[in-house]
Each structure stands twice: as C-alpha cells, then as structure tokens.
Design an enzyme around this catalytic site. Structure first.
Site, PDB file in Angstrom:
ATOM      1  N   LYS A  80       2.950   4.256  -9.256  1.00  0.00           N
ATOM      2  CA  LYS A  80       3.626   3.074  -8.724  1.00  0.00           C
ATOM      3  C   LYS A  80       2.577   1.982  -8.551  1.00  0.00           C
ATOM      4  O   LYS A  80       1.442   2.274  -8.140  1.00  0.00           O
ATOM      5  CB  LYS A  80       4.260   3.444  -7.376  1.00  0.00           C
ATOM      6  CG  LYS A  80       5.097   2.361  -6.721  1.00  0.00           C
ATOM      7  CD  LYS A  80       5.756   2.898  -5.441  1.00  0.00           C
ATOM      8  CE  LYS A  80       6.666   1.885  -4.784  1.00  0.00           C
ATOM      9  NZ  LYS A  80       7.381   2.443  -3.604  1.00  0.00           N
ATOM     10  N   SER A 155      12.359   1.849  -3.518  1.00  0.00           N
ATOM     11  CA  SER A 155      11.532   0.916  -4.239  1.00  0.00           C
ATOM     12  C   SER A 155      10.684   1.550  -5.349  1.00  0.00           C
ATOM     13  O   SER A 155      10.124   0.804  -6.154  1.00  0.00           O
ATOM     14  CB  SER A 155      10.599   0.205  -3.257  1.00  0.00           C
ATOM     15  OG  SER A 155       9.722   1.138  -2.639  1.00  0.00           O
ATOM     16  N   SER A 179      12.192   5.477  -0.302  1.00  0.00           N
ATOM     17  CA  SER A 179      11.847   4.933  -1.623  1.00  0.00           C
ATOM     18  C   SER A 179      11.400   5.932  -2.671  1.00  0.00           C
ATOM     19  O   SER A 179      11.226   5.555  -3.837  1.00  0.00           O
ATOM     20  CB  SER A 179      10.768   3.855  -1.481  1.00  0.00           C
ATOM     21  OG  SER A 179      11.368   2.666  -1.055  1.00  0.00           O
TER      22      SER A 179
HETATM   23  N1  GLN Z   1      14.920   0.530   1.035  1.00  0.00           N
HETATM   24  C1  GLN Z   1      14.114   0.607   2.209  1.00  0.00           C
HETATM   25  C2  GLN Z   1      13.546  -0.754   2.513  1.00  0.00           C
HETATM   26  O1  GLN Z   1      13.865  -1.646   1.821  1.00  0.00           O
HETATM   27  C3  GLN Z   1      13.033   1.631   2.043  1.00  0.00           C
HETATM   28  C4  GLN Z   1      11.861   1.150   1.294  1.00  0.00           C
HETATM   29  C5  GLN Z   1      10.770   2.159   1.139  1.00  0.00           C
HETATM   30  O2  GLN Z   1      10.950   3.332   1.431  1.00  0.00           O
HETATM   31  N2  GLN Z   1       9.618   1.669   0.722  1.00  0.00           N
HETATM   32  O3  GLN Z   1      12.811  -0.948   3.423  1.00  0.00           O
END
Ligand code: GLN
Length: 488
Positions: A80, A155, A179
């Site tokens: 990532k 994400s 994420s």
């Molecule tokens: N979707 C969640 C957010 O927008 C989780 C994001 C994540 O785990 N990095 O914060």
C-alpha cells in the site's frame, strides 16, 4: 499463466524450491499480469520494474548459493502506498505527497527485505487511508475485479484488488477502522488486521495512531499467516509495538488442527441494514462450524451501536494532529502562489489535501477545541471506547472468538454512496475491533447472486491471532471460495 499467479504462497514456495520457476520468472509473470490488467483494475500508483527484477535476481543468486534468507525469499509482495520504501515514491494517494520519495525503509519493509521478498509496486488507496472505496484517492479509482463498475472497498483498495486480480500474490495494507478487512471482503480475498501493537508502525504514515495497524491480504489463510510471522515483534522505533514472543503462526495452526473452539454470535451484527444474502452466507458459516463441533454461544455487545460515532471522533481528532506535519515546509507540495508564511500553510494544505481529508481535519480540530474537548472527546468518546473494550472482554470470558459479517452490504457501484455519512456507516462492523485493539480477519464465505464476494469476519482476543487463523483455516478447508478468481 493463471496456473501460477492465482496459487497460494505455499504452492509458490514449493515451485521455487522445486526449481519449476525462478524468482525472476515468477516476478515476471506478475509484472506481465499487472501490465495486462491494470488498464481495467487501476490498483497501482507506481511501480519500478527494473528495481523489482533486480531484487528477484538477487534472490535467485542467493538460492543458487544455498543462502536463501527464508522460505519467502523470492516471492513478490505489493505495498500500500503508505509504507516507506527507500528510494520509492510514497504518496498516500495525496497531492501533497505527489513527488515525495522515501528516505528510509519502514520497519515492516525492512522485515520483508530480511526475508528476501521482492517488492512489486505501490498500491492505490483512499487519501491518507481515509475512506472505504478508493473514491478518495487523489489520483485514480481502483475497480473491483469481480465487477469493474463497483468499488473494491478501501482504504487498502489497491492491495485487495491487486491480490484478487492476480497482480501480486500478497500485499500489505493498513487498517484503522476496517481498511484491510472491508476491501478483502469486497474483493473475495483473505485479510488480517493484527492486534494493536503486534507490528511496528514505524515508517507507515500515521492516520490515527491509537487505531492504525498494518496487516496482510492474500489468497489464503496460510499466506497471511506466513507473512505475519515475519512482520511481528517489538521495534525500538515504535513505543507502542508490543514486547511479546513472536509466534510461528503456521506451526500453531498445525498444532490447533481439529480443535473445536467456541464462537460468539451477537444480535448486534445482524440488525436492520444487513443485506439478506450476506446474512444467509454468515448463517451458513455458523452452521458449518456447528457441524465441525464448535460451540456457538450467543453474546451481548451492548455498546456496538456507539462504535461509529466514537470512531469518527477519535480517528478525526488524531488525524488532525498527525496531519499537521503536512504544512508545505517539511514534506511534499508547497504552493507556488504563497507569498507569506501563513500563505505557505494555507495554500499548500488547501491545494494539496483532498475534501475527505479536510473534512476529517476540521472535525478533529472541532472535537479537540476548548469546550468541545470534554463534551465530545475526553468525557464521551474516550470513555465509551473503554466500554466497548470491556464489552468485548466480557464476551471473551465465554468464547474463543467472535463471528460476524465483515460488511453490511456487498460492493456498491462507484459513486453510489454520495454522502460522507453513507460511507461512514459502511464501517459499522469493523471499527469497534480497532477501538478495542483486537485482531480481526475477513475470509471469503460466499458470493451474491450477482457474483459479488461476501466476507466472514472473525474477531479474536488480544494477541491470539493463532486462534483466529486456526478458526479461519478450518472454514477455508471446507470451502472452495479461495480457488475462485475473477475472469477479467
Ligand atoms: N473507512 C474508515 C475511514 O474512513 C476506515 C479507514 C481505515 O481503516 N484506514 O476512516
């Protein structure tokens, strides 16, 4: 090509050992595959073919000399675009870091190198890991390999899509509120978020430091277990990394084979809003475990309803503080229009950060401001966070792990969730795990009638990843989902 690229890490390791292919040949297969499908998938933000092939050559040389660094030596892995890899771009899918090159390796990247792994490419994500779909990447959309009109989740969007599409056999992601697990579920691959503190956060760009944890996405449970074993361990550069013995997860899974565990099931995960096909698949998974002789125990998680508001207060508060460092001076983009020092901050941040990131920073600054700090942050969110943790710990007095859906709905169409709140609500089953610092996994447990993957979530006690992996593997062994791949 399909014969090789969709295989498990175990099979790839055997292939290297049996000289069916070299690391260079294997890496080239993934490079070719990436080039062939990227126009459709869009999982990568950048890659450096020469660098990657040099790493593969070095691995082959070690192998020829009998000096392989580990069983994983020569296996490609994707990162990532949030992990520092020396000499490579590190953008976090943000304009503000568009031309930033990492000056050093993250601790986890160092561990991958020490194992001889071949680093193949930088994977797309929502900007600074804020989002659930890749729609908040400043650079591109990633498409779900099972249906290109749909989101891959996020994400860690590129990590999940690249594994699902056979562009890499395994990838690192991060999970602050879901994420890793959510995109793993939506793309039909295995994902694990380890316990908070299990792996080092050094060199991983911080979003919400008390929630962030790196983890792994792969096609099979044994794949994530293998990589987790090399990533674990205390790191003097991350004071929150835990001083715990480093397990050999594969050996633990072997030792646990055939054990009949007890699984907690809470109504809190099966309320209105849960897609009926997901409900059915998860209920079938419960039946499957019952037939294996597992004990299924009803548990109460009274505080789960508060997880979303608590998460968005705490995560945004921490984000507003962490992202203050992107000021146009120390890192990345500086607005050419700025004349005064205040304008450097204002214009650089204004032009460099995307709308979702700004929304989180504003929300975070609000809940930390005088008067609001007690009302939202300290007296409410932090205290309810503790209650959520206590709830889980009470449940774990009766059960070894908790079983739940990973997401309330399968992958939606791009652009369908058009308000921030609609997107925040999609994290409903995952954020509480981060708030409590627990390990969590998502494994494939079925498909909808439209052919979209469904994820089963397993939640464990702190630092009991071995139990989770064993329970996940028992499910995988009885099903064929991990052998399915999208026909692009
Ligand atoms: N979707 C969640 C957010 O927008 C989780 C994001 C994540 O785990 N990095 O914060």
């Amino acid at each position: 090509m399909d014969d090789v690229i969709f295989q498990s890490l175990d099979t790839l390791i055997n292939g290297l050992n049996a000289k069916q292919f070299s690391s260079v040949e294997l890496t080239q297969l993934y490079i070719q595959r990436t080039k062939a499908v990227e126009p459709k998938i869009g999982a990568f933000l950048s890659f450096d073919e020469d660098k990657t092939l040099k790493e593969a050559q070095a691995s082959d040389k070690r192998r020829a000399e009998g000096a392989s660094l580990s069983e994983l030596d020569g296996i490609p892995i994707g990162l990532k675009d949030i992990f520092a890899e020396k000499g490579q771009p590190l953008t976090c899918a943000s304009r503000i870091l568009e031309h930033f090159i990492s000056p050093y390796d993250a601790t986890l990247v160092q561990h991958l190198r020490e194992a001889g792994m071949v680093l193949w490419g930088r994977l797309n994500m929502d900007e600074f890991a804020m989002g659930s779909s890749s729609e908040h990447s400043a650079f591109k959309m990633t498409h779900n390999p099972w249906d290109l009109t749909r989101i891959p989740g996020g994400s860690s969007s590129g990590s999940a899509a690249a594994v699902a599409a056979g562009e890499v056999p395994v990838a690192l992601g991060t999970d602050t509120g879901g994420s890793i697990r959510q995109p793993a579920a939506l793309c039909g691959v295995v994902g694990i978020k380890p316990s908070y503190g299990r792996v080092s956060r050094y060199g991983m760009v911080a979003f919400a430091s008390s929630l962030d944890q790196a983890g792994i996405l792969a096609r099979r449970v044994s794949g994530v277990a293998r990589i987790l074993s090399i990533l674990c361990g205390a790191d003097p550069k991350d004071a929150t990394s835990a001083r715990k013995p480093i397990p050999n997860f594969l050996a633990d899974m072997q030792a646990n084979k055939g054990k009949q565990w007890s699984l907690g099931v809470s109504d809190a995960y099966f309320q209105e809003g849960l897609n009926p096909e997901i409900r059915q698949s998860v209920e079938q998974a419960i039946e499957f475990y019952k037939n294996l002789g597992y004990r299924i125990v009803p548990i109460q998680l009274k505080t789960l309803d508060y997880a979303i508001p608590v998460y968005y207060v705490i995560a945004s508060a921490e984000a507003s503080s962490n992202l203050a460092r992107f000021d146009g001076i120390r890192y990345g983009y500086r607005s050419p229009k700025a004349q005064t020092i205040d304008q450097v901050f204002e214009y650089s941040r204004g032009e460099g950060l995307g709308p979702e990131v700004k929304r989180r920073i504003l929300l975070g600054l609000h809940v930390l401001s005088s008067g609001k700090y007690d009302a939202y942050y300290y007296d409410k969110a932090q205290k309810v966070r503790r209650l959520i943790y206590n709830d889980f710990m009470d449940a774990f007095k009766q059960v070894d792990a908790i079983l739940a859906p990973t997401t309330p709905v399968p992958a939606n169409k791009q652009g369908e969730k058009d308000t921030p709140l609609a997107m925040y609500l999609s994290d409903i089953y995952t954020v509480s795990v981060n708030l409590a610092g627990l390990p969590g996994m998502s494994i494939p447990c079925g498909f909808t009638q439209d052919g979209l993957p469904i994820g089963l979530q397993l939640i464990g006690k702190p630092f009991e990843e071995s139990t989770l992996l064993s329970i996940a593997e028992a499910f995988e062994a009885g099903h064929d989902y991990s052998n399915c791949y999208p026909l692009l």
